[in-house]
Design a protein around this motif. Structure first.
Motif, short mmCIF file in Angstrom:
data_model
loop_
_atom_site.label_atom_id
_atom_site.label_comp_id
_atom_site.label_asym_id
_atom_site.label_seq_id
_atom_site.Cartn_x
_atom_site.Cartn_y
_atom_site.Cartn_z
N ARG A 211 -70.89 -52.87 -16.71
CA ARG A 211 -70.96 -51.77 -17.67
C ARG A 211 -71.92 -50.60 -17.19
N THR A 212 -72.28 -50.62 -16.05
CA THR A 212 -72.86 -49.63 -15.15
C THR A 212 -72.06 -48.70 -14.40
N ASN A 213 -70.84 -49.60 -14.15
CA ASN A 213 -69.90 -48.60 -13.39
C ASN A 213 -68.66 -48.01 -14.13
N GLU A 214 -68.37 -46.74 -14.15
CA GLU A 214 -67.72 -46.07 -15.02
C GLU A 214 -66.26 -46.32 -14.82
N MET B 130 -73.54 -62.07 -8.53
CA MET B 130 -73.67 -62.67 -7.24
C MET B 130 -74.41 -61.42 -6.43
N PRO B 131 -75.28 -61.45 -5.29
CA PRO B 131 -76.38 -60.40 -5.36
C PRO B 131 -76.08 -59.05 -5.30
N GLU B 132 -76.94 -58.07 -5.53
CA GLU B 132 -77.60 -56.87 -5.41
C GLU B 132 -76.66 -55.75 -5.74
N ARG B 133 -76.55 -54.58 -5.08
CA ARG B 133 -76.07 -53.37 -5.46
C ARG B 133 -74.80 -53.28 -5.93
N ALA B 134 -74.41 -52.66 -7.12
CA ALA B 134 -72.82 -52.71 -7.48
C ALA B 134 -72.07 -51.69 -6.50
N ILE B 135 -70.98 -52.23 -6.19
CA ILE B 135 -70.13 -51.72 -5.21
C ILE B 135 -69.31 -50.55 -6.03
N ARG B 136 -69.25 -49.36 -5.16
CA ARG B 136 -68.72 -48.18 -5.84
C ARG B 136 -67.52 -47.65 -4.98
N PRO B 137 -66.60 -47.97 -5.74
CA PRO B 137 -65.11 -47.84 -4.64
C PRO B 137 -65.03 -46.36 -4.15
N ARG B 138 -64.41 -46.11 -2.93
CA ARG B 138 -64.47 -44.72 -2.34
C ARG B 138 -63.84 -44.08 -3.16
N SER B 139 -64.04 -42.83 -3.40
CA SER B 139 -63.40 -41.80 -4.45
C SER B 139 -62.28 -41.70 -4.18
N ARG B 140 -61.75 -41.57 -2.76
CA ARG B 140 -60.20 -41.21 -2.43
C ARG B 140 -59.47 -42.37 -2.93
N THR B 141 -59.94 -43.39 -3.24
CA THR B 141 -58.73 -44.59 -3.61
C THR B 141 -58.86 -44.89 -4.90
N SER B 142 -60.00 -44.33 -5.51
CA SER B 142 -60.18 -44.70 -7.28
C SER B 142 -59.14 -44.37 -8.10
N ALA B 143 -58.43 -43.16 -7.73
CA ALA B 143 -57.62 -42.74 -8.65
C ALA B 143 -56.19 -43.19 -8.46
N ALA B 144 -56.11 -43.86 -7.24
CA ALA B 144 -54.72 -44.40 -6.86
C ALA B 144 -54.68 -45.80 -7.57
N MET B 145 -55.94 -46.37 -7.53
CA MET B 145 -56.11 -47.77 -7.79
C MET B 145 -55.92 -47.85 -9.44
N LEU B 146 -56.51 -46.90 -10.29
CA LEU B 146 -56.53 -46.87 -11.58
C LEU B 146 -55.13 -46.69 -12.00
N THR B 147 -54.47 -45.68 -11.26
CA THR B 147 -53.02 -45.66 -11.52
C THR B 147 -52.12 -46.66 -11.29
N ALA B 148 -52.41 -47.44 -10.28
CA ALA B 148 -51.74 -48.74 -10.14
C ALA B 148 -51.84 -49.67 -11.07
N VAL B 149 -53.20 -50.01 -11.87
CA VAL B 149 -53.58 -50.79 -12.76
C VAL B 149 -52.66 -50.24 -13.90
N SER B 150 -52.92 -49.04 -14.52
CA SER B 150 -52.44 -48.66 -15.54
C SER B 150 -50.85 -48.78 -15.77
N LEU B 151 -50.12 -48.59 -14.44
CA LEU B 151 -48.55 -48.75 -14.58
C LEU B 151 -48.30 -50.11 -14.85
N LEU B 152 -49.32 -50.88 -14.67
CA LEU B 152 -48.73 -52.48 -14.57
C LEU B 152 -48.98 -53.05 -16.00
N GLY B 153 -49.93 -51.98 -16.77
CA GLY B 153 -50.01 -52.55 -18.28
C GLY B 153 -51.53 -53.15 -18.34
#
Length: 307
Positions: A203-206, A1-24
């Motif tokens: 796959r272009t988003n790390e 669905m159209p155009e540039r890939a979203i790049r989550p704000r760096s300040r929230t990225s680590a917290a988000m990934l941690t939340a996801v990881s904790l839940l398995g």
């Protein structure tokens, strides 16, 4: 669905990934739509966008009530917060002003909440659809929306994807279940989204690839950067299965005079990262849900079925 890939704000990225990881590892599927530019080997005659074999007579373009069945896409999973349903942004029956769901567009915001029902279940596969249809039929809706099948292809391996014959049997059983209680309800069937485009877009988003490693849709998204023969063959097998599922949805729907298939519109939608959830780079976010609502409204209110 159209155009540039979203790049989550760096300040929230680590917290988000941690939340996801904790839940398995999350394996709840339901994804966005659109054709993949790399799907060059899909025969044109079997593409999900092939025209419906027959028209839909007696089609009411302004149904007064809507019931929805399906999977996590229709539940708005991961659209508002991590690992949670958010039905208020559902493309089919949500109430969010930014999405303007199909129900809101058809009925108006004041009537949509009282005249729409969401019986979709995150993680559902086609085998669970007859039960959902039975619940939807009890509401006596004028329109039932169906979006199902991504979870049947999104499995831990290609070997355990739902066989096409089983997919057909379950969808036929679902239609019979609906007709037993609601013989005059109209049915709008969405095509299964293009999972291969999801892979090529995300796959272009790390950060997205790191989240995929938790176990999301391994059959398509596993080893996202690998381009060896086995990985290419695996992704092609998933793509072929999605196309086959869409052929089933189209063919079974065409046998019911009050059923309308989307003509492959969701499969063919050329989404980009802007439409994907920032929580998992897999499900539709709010923007993706809005695009799905637009597609559905256009097809439901059209004078003729999609071609």
């Amino acid at each position: 669905m159209p155009e540039r890939a979203i790049r989550p704000r760096s300040r929230t990225s680590a917290a988000m990934l941690t939340a996801v990881s904790l839940l398995g590892a999350v394996a709840l599927a339901g994804c966005t739509s659109g054709p993949d530019q790399t799907a060059k080997n899909t025969p044109a005659a079997s593409r999900a966008g092939a025209p419906s074999p027959s028209p839909t007579p007696d089609w009411n373009r302004r149904p007064a009530s809507v019931a929805a069945v399906g999977d996590s896409i229709t539940r708005g999973f991961d659209a508002c917060s991590v690992l949670a349903d958010c039905p208020e942004v559902s493309w089919a029956t949500g109430t969010d002003d930014g999405v303007r769901s199909l129900a809101v567009r058809l009925l108006g915001a004041s009537k949509a909440a009282a005249s729409s029902w969401n019986h979709a279940v995150s993680g559902a596969r086609i085998a669970q659809l007859p039960e959902q249809m039975a619940l939807a039929a009890k509401e006596k809706p004028e329109l039932v929306t169906v979006m199902i099948g991504a979870n049947d292809a999104c499995r831990d391996s290609v070997a355990v994807m739902t066989p096409v014959a089983d997919f057909r049997a379950s969808f036929e059983a679902s239609m019979r279940q609906l007709r037993a209680t609601a013989p005059k309800a109209q049915v709008y069937v969405s095509s299964v989204p293009d999972l291969k485009r999801l892979w090529s877009t995300g796959r272009t988003n790390e950060l997205g690839k790191q989240i995929w490693k938790l176990g999301i849709c391994k059959s398509m998204l596993g080893d996202a950067d690998s381009m060896d023969a086995a990985a290419v063959a695996r992704r092609d097998a998933v793509q072929d299965r999605v196309v086959a599922y869409n052929d089933v949805l189209r063919d079974v729907c065409a046998k019911d005079r009050r059923c309308r298939y989307d003509g492959g519109a969701v499969f063919d939608y050329r989404f980009t990262g802007e439409q994907l959830s920032q929580w998992d780079w897999f499900h539709p976010g709010r923007d993706g849900q809005a695009r799905l609502a637009e597609i559905a409204y256009r097809n439901v209110t059209a004078g003729e079925p999609p071609a």
